[in-house]
Structure formats: structure tokens, C-alpha cells
Design a protein around this motif. Structure first.
Motif, PDB file in Angstrom:
ATOM      1  N   ARG A 165      31.816  35.217  38.501  1.00 28.19           N
ATOM      2  CA  ARG A 165      31.607  34.236  37.426  1.00 28.19           C
ATOM      3  C   ARG A 165      31.082  34.926  36.171  1.00 28.19           C
ATOM      4  N   VAL A 166      30.183  35.876  36.352  1.00 27.98           N
ATOM      5  CA  VAL A 166      29.655  36.626  35.213  1.00 27.98           C
ATOM      6  C   VAL A 166      30.766  37.454  34.573  1.00 27.98           C
ATOM      7  N   ALA A 167      31.564  38.136  35.391  1.00 26.50           N
ATOM      8  CA  ALA A 167      32.651  38.968  34.856  1.00 26.50           C
ATOM      9  C   ALA A 167      33.648  38.121  34.082  1.00 26.50           C
ATOM     10  N   ALA A 168      33.986  36.942  34.609  1.00 25.28           N
ATOM     11  CA  ALA A 168      34.936  36.062  33.925  1.00 25.28           C
ATOM     12  C   ALA A 168      34.398  35.628  32.576  1.00 25.28           C
ATOM     13  N   ALA A 169      33.103  35.375  32.506  1.00 24.28           N
ATOM     14  CA  ALA A 169      32.504  34.985  31.226  1.00 24.28           C
ATOM     15  C   ALA A 169      32.495  36.153  30.245  1.00 24.28           C
ATOM     16  N   LEU A 170      32.277  37.363  30.745  1.00 19.71           N
ATOM     17  CA  LEU A 170      32.179  38.522  29.871  1.00 19.71           C
ATOM     18  C   LEU A 170      33.518  38.910  29.266  1.00 19.71           C
ATOM     19  N   ILE A 171      34.629  38.630  29.937  1.00 19.63           N
ATOM     20  CA  ILE A 171      35.935  38.968  29.358  1.00 19.63           C
ATOM     21  C   ILE A 171      36.449  37.835  28.475  1.00 19.63           C
ATOM     22  N   ASP A 204      38.086  35.050  26.444  1.00 16.13           N
ATOM     23  CA  ASP A 204      39.405  34.418  26.426  1.00 16.13           C
ATOM     24  C   ASP A 204      40.532  35.430  26.611  1.00 16.13           C
ATOM     25  N   ALA A 205      40.254  36.549  27.244  1.00 17.38           N
ATOM     26  CA  ALA A 205      41.302  37.544  27.515  1.00 17.38           C
ATOM     27  C   ALA A 205      42.479  36.864  28.210  1.00 17.38           C
ATOM     28  N   GLY A 206      43.664  37.060  27.667  1.00 18.31           N
ATOM     29  CA  GLY A 206      44.830  36.392  28.232  1.00 18.31           C
ATOM     30  C   GLY A 206      45.358  37.037  29.486  1.00 18.31           C
ATOM     31  N   SER A 207      45.143  38.343  29.623  1.00 18.98           N
ATOM     32  CA  SER A 207      45.655  39.066  30.782  1.00 18.98           C
ATOM     33  C   SER A 207      44.537  39.917  31.362  1.00 18.98           C
ATOM     34  N   VAL A 208      44.425  39.918  32.692  1.00 17.74           N
ATOM     35  CA  VAL A 208      43.357  40.661  33.349  1.00 17.74           C
ATOM     36  C   VAL A 208      43.909  41.394  34.565  1.00 17.74           C
ATOM     37  N   LEU A 209      43.478  42.636  34.728  1.00 17.83           N
ATOM     38  CA  LEU A 209      43.808  43.436  35.898  1.00 17.83           C
ATOM     39  C   LEU A 209      42.534  43.635  36.697  1.00 17.83           C
ATOM     40  N   GLU A 210      42.564  43.235  37.974  1.00 19.30           N
ATOM     41  CA  GLU A 210      41.420  43.482  38.850  1.00 19.30           C
ATOM     42  C   GLU A 210      41.719  44.718  39.686  1.00 19.30           C
ATOM     43  N   VAL A 211      40.875  45.711  39.564  1.00 16.58           N
ATOM     44  CA  VAL A 211      41.031  46.957  40.309  1.00 16.58           C
ATOM     45  C   VAL A 211      40.078  46.925  41.497  1.00 16.58           C
ATOM     46  N   GLY A 212      40.648  46.880  42.708  1.00 14.20           N
ATOM     47  CA  GLY A 212      39.837  46.771  43.909  1.00 14.20           C
ATOM     48  C   GLY A 212      39.503  45.323  44.214  1.00 14.20           C
ATOM     49  N   CYS A 213      40.534  44.504  44.389  1.00 19.53           N
ATOM     50  CA  CYS A 213      40.336  43.052  44.552  1.00 19.53           C
ATOM     51  C   CYS A 213      39.937  42.667  45.969  1.00 19.53           C
ATOM     52  N   ILE A 269      38.638  37.220  46.977  1.00 22.98           N
ATOM     53  CA  ILE A 269      37.728  36.083  47.041  1.00 22.98           C
ATOM     54  C   ILE A 269      37.371  35.562  45.641  1.00 22.98           C
ATOM     55  N   GLY A 270      37.383  36.451  44.642  1.00 22.76           N
ATOM     56  CA  GLY A 270      37.039  36.017  43.286  1.00 22.76           C
ATOM     57  C   GLY A 270      38.223  35.934  42.352  1.00 22.76           C
ATOM     58  N   ALA A 271      39.432  36.099  42.895  1.00 21.73           N
ATOM     59  CA  ALA A 271      40.619  36.147  42.041  1.00 21.73           C
ATOM     60  C   ALA A 271      40.823  34.853  41.262  1.00 21.73           C
ATOM     61  N   GLY A 272      40.587  33.719  41.908  1.00 18.32           N
ATOM     62  CA  GLY A 272      40.782  32.450  41.228  1.00 18.32           C
ATOM     63  C   GLY A 272      39.854  32.275  40.040  1.00 18.32           C
ATOM     64  N   ILE A 273      38.654  32.842  40.135  1.00 18.10           N
ATOM     65  CA  ILE A 273      37.694  32.764  39.027  1.00 18.10           C
ATOM     66  C   ILE A 273      38.183  33.606  37.858  1.00 18.10           C
ATOM     67  N   LEU A 274      38.657  34.822  38.158  1.00 10.68           N
ATOM     68  CA  LEU A 274      39.135  35.702  37.093  1.00 10.68           C
ATOM     69  C   LEU A 274      40.429  35.198  36.476  1.00 10.68           C
TER      70      LEU A 274
END
Length: 232
Positions: free
Chosen positions: A52-58, A60-69, A73-78
Motif C-alpha cells: 500500500r505504501v509503495a502504491a502511494a509512492l509511485i 499516478d504512474a501509468g505502468s509499473v513493473l514489479e521485480v520479485g513479485c 499477494i500485492g499485485a492487485g494493489i500495485l
């Protein structure tokens, strides 16, 4: 008509309407999240809080890459509110069922793989990597960061989260076994400064942001903004 529930009166009809909206859809968590749900739900809450913190910190970024997902479990939040969410994790078995568990908004493009992304170039507005870098051997740290930054746009943002070395004595045996590259706040700040023009450090304690002395925080969150062109 209502029914007594403690000292409150609950409307059966209203609750029935709420249940109808909720529906009957169910998901099966991955093995790691299932174990945490059953044996350490407080840890699962901490993991979700970090996302939740990471999602807030990025922002309104339109595209996000999660490295080491991991199991996602948190993909829906990001992924919420993005037009593209991509995830990569070398543990192919952890990715099984992730697509079915992932709920994203309409029009969001999802890409999940155990191998490196195709040659998209600097496509992403943000890269997020939580609870990963402490598992990367120090000799491989530079390559890990360069690969992640290579996916960022010129003014992109990267969020790195990792347990603090100062709290390692509190870690579980399984965590200690996999933590081969722990960071103090200062070491993480310096490392991120090699790769980004601006670095902001935040800290967490359980599910909350920590505003006290950095050495007392259990979890470190580094935000790098604006990748350096010739980071080494």
C-alpha cells in the motif's frame, strides 16, 4: 426486521443485500500466503501494508513493473488504476495461479513471467521491488539494479523495500537463511544514490510508517527518482 447481535440490532434484509453485492467469488492463495494466513496473519498484514505504501509512492504512474513479485499477494494493489502491470519472479512455481488471483481494472495489460521481460526498453513509469534485494548476493547487486533501472522512463520512480539490518535479530529462522545482503538505512541510501538523482528514505514499523529514529525502524523503503544515465 432485525436480530440481536451483541448490543446492536443488525438488519437481516440489509445484510442480505450487502452479501448479494459481495457475491460468491473465491480465490485460492499461494502456499506462502496461505501459511501466513493460517499461522502468521499479522505478517501478511505487514506485507500488504508495504504494498500500500509503495502504491502511494509511485502515485499516478501509468505502468509499473514489479521485480520479485513472488505469489503476487500485492499485485492487485500495485496494478489498481494502471494501464500496464508487469511482474517477474525467477520462482516459476510461485507464479502458478497468480493470473487467476489478480484483479485489475478494465483496460489494464498484465504480463507475468519467470524470465526477463522482452526488450521493451525504458517503458515503465515505476519499478517496485519489495523484500527482494536482501536475497540478492552483493556481487550481483549492481546487475540487479541496472536491469531494473533499464526498464524505467527517464523520469521514472523505483521503490525498494527491505528489512533493516538493525532488526535482523528479530527475524525468523527462515528469513535469516535467505537474507544474504542486508542493509542499514545509510547503506541503502548511498546505494540508491548511485543510480538516482533524488533519493527519499522512509521507514515502517509493522503496518505503519515510522517517524522516529531510523535505527529503530524494522523496515526500510527507499524511493529513487530520475535514473542516472550512466549508473554503475
Amino acid at each position: 426486521m432485525g436480530t440481536l447481535h451483541g448490543d446492536a440490532v443488525v438488519s437481516v434484509a440489509a445484510w442480505g443485500q450487502a452479501k448479494a453485492i459481495i457475491g460468491e467469488q473465491r480465490v485460492t492463495l499461494g502456499p506462502q500466503a496461505s501459511q501466513q494466513w493460517l499461522e502468521a496473519p499479522e505478517h501478511l498484514a505487514m506485507v500488504l501494508a508495504r504494498y500500500r505504501v509503495a502504491a502511494a509512492l509511485i502515485g499516478d504512474a501509468g505502468s509499473v513493473l514489479e521485480v520479485g513479485c513472488g505469489e503476487g499477494i500485492g499485485a492487485g494493489i500495485l496494478a489498481k488504476g494502471r494501464w500496464r502491470y508487469a511482474a517477474i519472479d525467477p520462482d516459476a512455481s510461485a507464479l502458478e495461479g497468480m493470473q487467476e488471483r489478480l484483479s485489475v481494472g478494465p483496460g489494464c495489460l498484465v504480463w507475468i513471467s519467470a524470465t526477463a521481460p522482452p526488450d521493451w526498453g525504458a517503458l515503465f513509469d515505476a519499478v517496485v521491488s519489495l523484500d527482494v534485494i536482501e536475497h540478492i548476493p552483493p556481487d550481483d547487486e549492481r546487475q540487479f539494479m541496472q536491469d531494473a533501472i533499464g526498464a524505467l522512463r527517464p523520469h521514472g520512480v523505483m521503490v525498494v523495500g527491505t528489512p533493516s539490518q538493525y532488526a535482523e535479530h528479530l527475524a525468523s529462522p527462515q528469513s535469516r537463511a535467505g537474507h544474504v545482503n542486508l542493509y542499514t538505512p545509510e547503506r541503502l541510501r548511498v546505494m540508491m544514490g548511485h543510480y538516482f538523482h533524488v533519493v527519499q528514505m522512509l521507514y515502517m514499523q509493522d503496518t505503519s510508517l515510522h517517524l522516529g529514529h531510523e535505527a529503530m525502524a524494522h523496515y526500510l523503503v527507499a524511493v529513487g527518482i530520475g535514473p542516472r544515465k550512466a549508473a554503475t
